[in-house]
Scaffold this motif. Structure first.
Motif, PDB file in Angstrom:
ATOM      1  N   SER A  20       0.835  -1.203   0.000  1.00 50.26           N
ATOM      2  CA  SER A  20       0.000   0.000   0.000  1.00 50.26           C
ATOM      3  C   SER A  20       0.871   1.255   0.000  1.00 50.26           C
ATOM      4  CB  SER A  20      -0.928   0.012   1.216  1.00 50.26           C
ATOM      5  OG  SER A  20      -1.824  -1.078   1.173  1.00 50.26           O
ATOM      6  N   PHE A  21       1.967   1.200   0.731  1.00 54.98           N
ATOM      7  CA  PHE A  21       2.916   2.319   0.761  1.00 54.98           C
ATOM      8  C   PHE A  21       3.505   2.555  -0.627  1.00 54.98           C
ATOM      9  CE2 PHE A  21       7.452   3.550   1.368  1.00 54.98           C
ATOM     10  CZ  PHE A  21       7.239   4.855   1.815  1.00 54.98           C
ATOM     11  N   LEU A  27       1.488   5.915  -7.394  1.00 58.00           N
ATOM     12  CA  LEU A  27       0.237   6.358  -7.999  1.00 58.00           C
ATOM     13  C   LEU A  27      -0.098   7.800  -7.651  1.00 58.00           C
ATOM     14  CD1 LEU A  27      -1.880   3.110  -7.527  1.00 58.00           C
ATOM     15  CD2 LEU A  27      -0.540   3.839  -9.509  1.00 58.00           C
ATOM     16  N   ASP A  28       0.186   8.215  -6.417  1.00 55.19           N
ATOM     17  CA  ASP A  28      -0.046   9.620  -6.058  1.00 55.19           C
ATOM     18  C   ASP A  28       0.849  10.559  -6.851  1.00 55.19           C
ATOM     19  OD1 ASP A  28      -2.167  10.004  -4.372  1.00 55.19           O
ATOM     20  OD2 ASP A  28      -1.041   9.657  -2.528  1.00 55.19           O
ATOM     21  N   SER A  29       2.026  10.069  -7.244  1.00 53.48           N
ATOM     22  CA  SER A  29       2.958  10.905  -8.000  1.00 53.48           C
ATOM     23  C   SER A  29       2.558  11.039  -9.463  1.00 53.48           C
ATOM     24  CB  SER A  29       4.371  10.315  -7.925  1.00 53.48           C
ATOM     25  OG  SER A  29       4.817  10.230  -6.593  1.00 53.48           O
ATOM     26  N   TRP A  34      -8.447  10.307  -7.391  1.00 51.82           N
ATOM     27  CA  TRP A  34      -9.762   9.734  -7.708  1.00 51.82           C
ATOM     28  C   TRP A  34      -9.681   8.648  -8.785  1.00 51.82           C
ATOM     29  CZ3 TRP A  34     -11.282  10.088 -12.757  1.00 51.82           C
ATOM     30  CH2 TRP A  34     -10.714  11.103 -13.532  1.00 51.82           C
ATOM     31  N   VAL A  35      -8.583   8.607  -9.526  1.00 56.14           N
ATOM     32  CA  VAL A  35      -8.432   7.592 -10.566  1.00 56.14           C
ATOM     33  C   VAL A  35      -8.107   6.232  -9.957  1.00 56.14           C
ATOM     34  CG1 VAL A  35      -7.031   6.861 -12.537  1.00 56.14           C
ATOM     35  CG2 VAL A  35      -7.748   9.249 -12.326  1.00 56.14           C
ATOM     36  N   TRP A  36      -7.196   6.202  -8.966  1.00 55.88           N
ATOM     37  CA  TRP A  36      -6.706   4.917  -8.472  1.00 55.88           C
ATOM     38  C   TRP A  36      -7.229   4.523  -7.094  1.00 55.88           C
ATOM     39  CZ3 TRP A  36      -3.921   4.590  -3.975  1.00 55.88           C
ATOM     40  CH2 TRP A  36      -3.370   5.785  -3.482  1.00 55.88           C
ATOM     41  N   ALA A  37      -7.571   5.483  -6.251  1.00 53.17           N
ATOM     42  CA  ALA A  37      -7.965   5.169  -4.871  1.00 53.17           C
ATOM     43  C   ALA A  37      -9.186   4.246  -4.767  1.00 53.17           C
ATOM     44  CB  ALA A  37      -8.196   6.453  -4.080  1.00 53.17           C
ATOM     45  N   PRO A  38     -10.205   4.389  -5.646  1.00 54.98           N
ATOM     46  CA  PRO A  38     -11.368   3.486  -5.521  1.00 54.98           C
ATOM     47  C   PRO A  38     -11.086   2.043  -5.952  1.00 54.98           C
ATOM     48  CG  PRO A  38     -11.932   5.519  -6.708  1.00 54.98           C
ATOM     49  CD  PRO A  38     -10.449   5.428  -6.650  1.00 54.98           C
ATOM     50  N   LEU A  39      -9.968   1.800  -6.610  1.00 58.35           N
ATOM     51  CA  LEU A  39      -9.693   0.458  -7.122  1.00 58.35           C
ATOM     52  C   LEU A  39      -9.399  -0.511  -5.979  1.00 58.35           C
ATOM     53  CD1 LEU A  39      -7.274   1.334 -10.084  1.00 58.35           C
ATOM     54  CD2 LEU A  39      -9.694   0.715 -10.245  1.00 58.35           C
ATOM     55  N   PRO A  40      -9.762  -1.781  -6.143  1.00 61.31           N
ATOM     56  CA  PRO A  40      -9.352  -2.796  -5.160  1.00 61.31           C
ATOM     57  C   PRO A  40      -7.831  -2.839  -5.046  1.00 61.31           C
ATOM     58  CG  PRO A  40     -10.993  -3.682  -6.672  1.00 61.31           C
ATOM     59  CD  PRO A  40     -10.581  -2.352  -7.224  1.00 61.31           C
ATOM     60  N   HIS A  41      -7.337  -3.289  -3.925  1.00 62.92           N
ATOM     61  CA  HIS A  41      -5.899  -3.278  -3.644  1.00 62.92           C
ATOM     62  C   HIS A  41      -5.097  -4.014  -4.720  1.00 62.92           C
ATOM     63  CE1 HIS A  41      -2.204  -3.239  -1.301  1.00 62.92           C
ATOM     64  NE2 HIS A  41      -2.096  -4.539  -1.500  1.00 62.92           N
ATOM     65  N   TRP A  46      -1.320  -3.723  -9.376  1.00 64.43           N
ATOM     66  CA  TRP A  46      -1.039  -3.957 -10.797  1.00 64.43           C
ATOM     67  C   TRP A  46      -0.757  -2.641 -11.515  1.00 64.43           C
ATOM     68  CZ3 TRP A  46      -3.341  -1.933 -15.102  1.00 64.43           C
ATOM     69  CH2 TRP A  46      -2.890  -2.448 -16.334  1.00 64.43           C
ATOM     70  N   LEU A  47      -1.553  -1.608 -11.239  1.00 65.60           N
ATOM     71  CA  LEU A  47      -1.367  -0.310 -11.889  1.00 65.60           C
ATOM     72  C   LEU A  47      -0.021   0.293 -11.500  1.00 65.60           C
ATOM     73  CD1 LEU A  47      -2.618   1.845 -13.702  1.00 65.60           C
ATOM     74  CD2 LEU A  47      -3.729   2.824 -11.668  1.00 65.60           C
ATOM     75  N   ARG A  48       0.351   0.158 -10.229  1.00 65.47           N
ATOM     76  CA  ARG A  48       1.662   0.640  -9.788  1.00 65.47           C
ATOM     77  C   ARG A  48       2.790  -0.113 -10.493  1.00 65.47           C
ATOM     78  NH1 ARG A  48       4.268  -2.967  -6.291  1.00 65.47           N
ATOM     79  NH2 ARG A  48       2.537  -2.814  -4.828  1.00 65.47           N
ATOM     80  N   ASN A  49       2.653  -1.431 -10.598  1.00 69.00           N
ATOM     81  CA  ASN A  49       3.673  -2.221 -11.288  1.00 69.00           C
ATOM     82  C   ASN A  49       3.757  -1.847 -12.763  1.00 69.00           C
ATOM     83  OD1 ASN A  49       4.586  -3.768  -9.082  1.00 69.00           O
ATOM     84  ND2 ASN A  49       2.852  -5.163  -9.274  1.00 69.00           N
ATOM     85  N   TYR A  50       2.608  -1.611 -13.375  1.00 70.62           N
ATOM     86  CA  TYR A  50       2.581  -1.258 -14.796  1.00 70.62           C
ATOM     87  C   TYR A  50       3.253   0.089 -15.042  1.00 70.62           C
ATOM     88  CZ  TYR A  50       0.806   0.226 -19.329  1.00 70.62           C
ATOM     89  OH  TYR A  50       0.721   0.698 -20.616  1.00 70.62           O
TER      90      TYR A  50
END
Length: 278
Positions: A20-21, A27-29, A34-41, A46-50
């Motif tokens: 999460s950290f 993602l915050d950077s 609002w784009v990523w926070a509602p997504l399941p963990h 996956w989005l962070r890794n991508y």
């Protein structure tokens, strides 16, 4: 350290807090909250890794190509060995098509660790530095062995080569290889060659942060071994060895070191190749 076979939920929560950290940092950077926070963990990871994998691939690739092809033009490679911009753009295109699929593997490994399915520990202090280094060494041996045989079978099993690995081996000359070729694979090919990193998590205790770091170091390492510059650092399986692999198809299947090729009779030394030319 909590038992790796049945870790408590409080210990497993350390892994969730860590991922999460990382999610918040990346993602915050790069994206509005609002784009990523509602997504399941899992999908946040996956989005962070991508995004992180894409940035590492493109930034490291561009910087390395700029250095060896422009700042040091004709120093490391002769002019006729420098790939064209068209060839490098094609490699980027192939890698970018595969990147969303590549990133499923680290996301899945994180999910398995967070649920206590793998033999990971969260803090080096849980086992001590001596045990950490021993576990890391065993992990790397398993990974090296696994990648060697996975890579070799992608050549030896003809359908796998024809439908998967052949996409990477269209780059078979110095002037078609570049750091961007490092991730230019069929998605399944790239995943199969990284799977030993995940299998090892079930065989030996492993520090979670180190595991994640090694997966992303892969992107930089594969760029390095496709630049055709022989660094001559024994026993590293550098670009000199890997360039031979791209021209003979039957040698130097190893990843980080030459040891597996030496053990299984597939090693071909670039120094010997240079002496033959001379």
């Amino acid at each position: 350290m909590e038992s790796s076979s049945s870790p408590s939920s409080s210990y497993l929560n350390l892994f969730v807090e860590e991922t999460s950290f990382y999610n918040r940092i990346v993602l915050d950077s790069l994206l509005p909250n609002w784009v990523w926070a509602p997504l399941p963990h899992f999908f946040q990871s996956w989005l962070r890794n991508y995004l992180g994998g894409t940035l590492i691939y493109l930034v490291s690739g561009f910087l390395w190509c700029f250095y060896i092809y422009y700042l040091k033009r004709n120093v490391y490679l002769p002019k006729d060995a420098i790939p064209s911009n068209k060839a490098m753009l094609l490699q980027i295109y192939v890698a970018m098509k595969a990147m969303p699929w590549y990133c499923a593997l680290p996301s899945l490994s994180e999910y398995m660790v967070e649920n206590g399915w793998a033999r990971c520990f969260s803090r080096i202090s849980d086992v001590g530095w001596v045990a950490y280094l021993i576990y890391l060494s065993i992990y790397l041996i398993i990974v090296e062995f696994g990648i060697y045989w996975m890579h070799r079978e992608l050549h030896d099993i003809k359908p796998l080569y024809k439908w998967l690995h052949n996409i990477h081996h269209i780059y078979n000359k110095q002037n078609t290889l570049s750091p961007f070729a490092g991730l230019a694979f069929h998605p399944l090919d790239g995943i199969l060659q990284a799977v030993p990193h995940v299998i090892a998590l079930f065989l030996v205790p492993m520090h979670f942060t180190t595991h994640i770091a090694l997966l992303f170091i892969e992107a930089i390492w594969t760029a390095n071994i496709h630049d055709c510059i022989h660094a001559k650092i024994w026993p590293v399986m550098g670009a000199g060895y890997h360039t031979i692999h791209h021209t003979t198809y039957r040698h130097n299947y190893g990843h980080f070191t030459i040891w597996m090729d030496w053990m299984f009779g597939t090693l071909r030394d670039p120094i010997n190749e240079e002496s033959k030319v001379l």
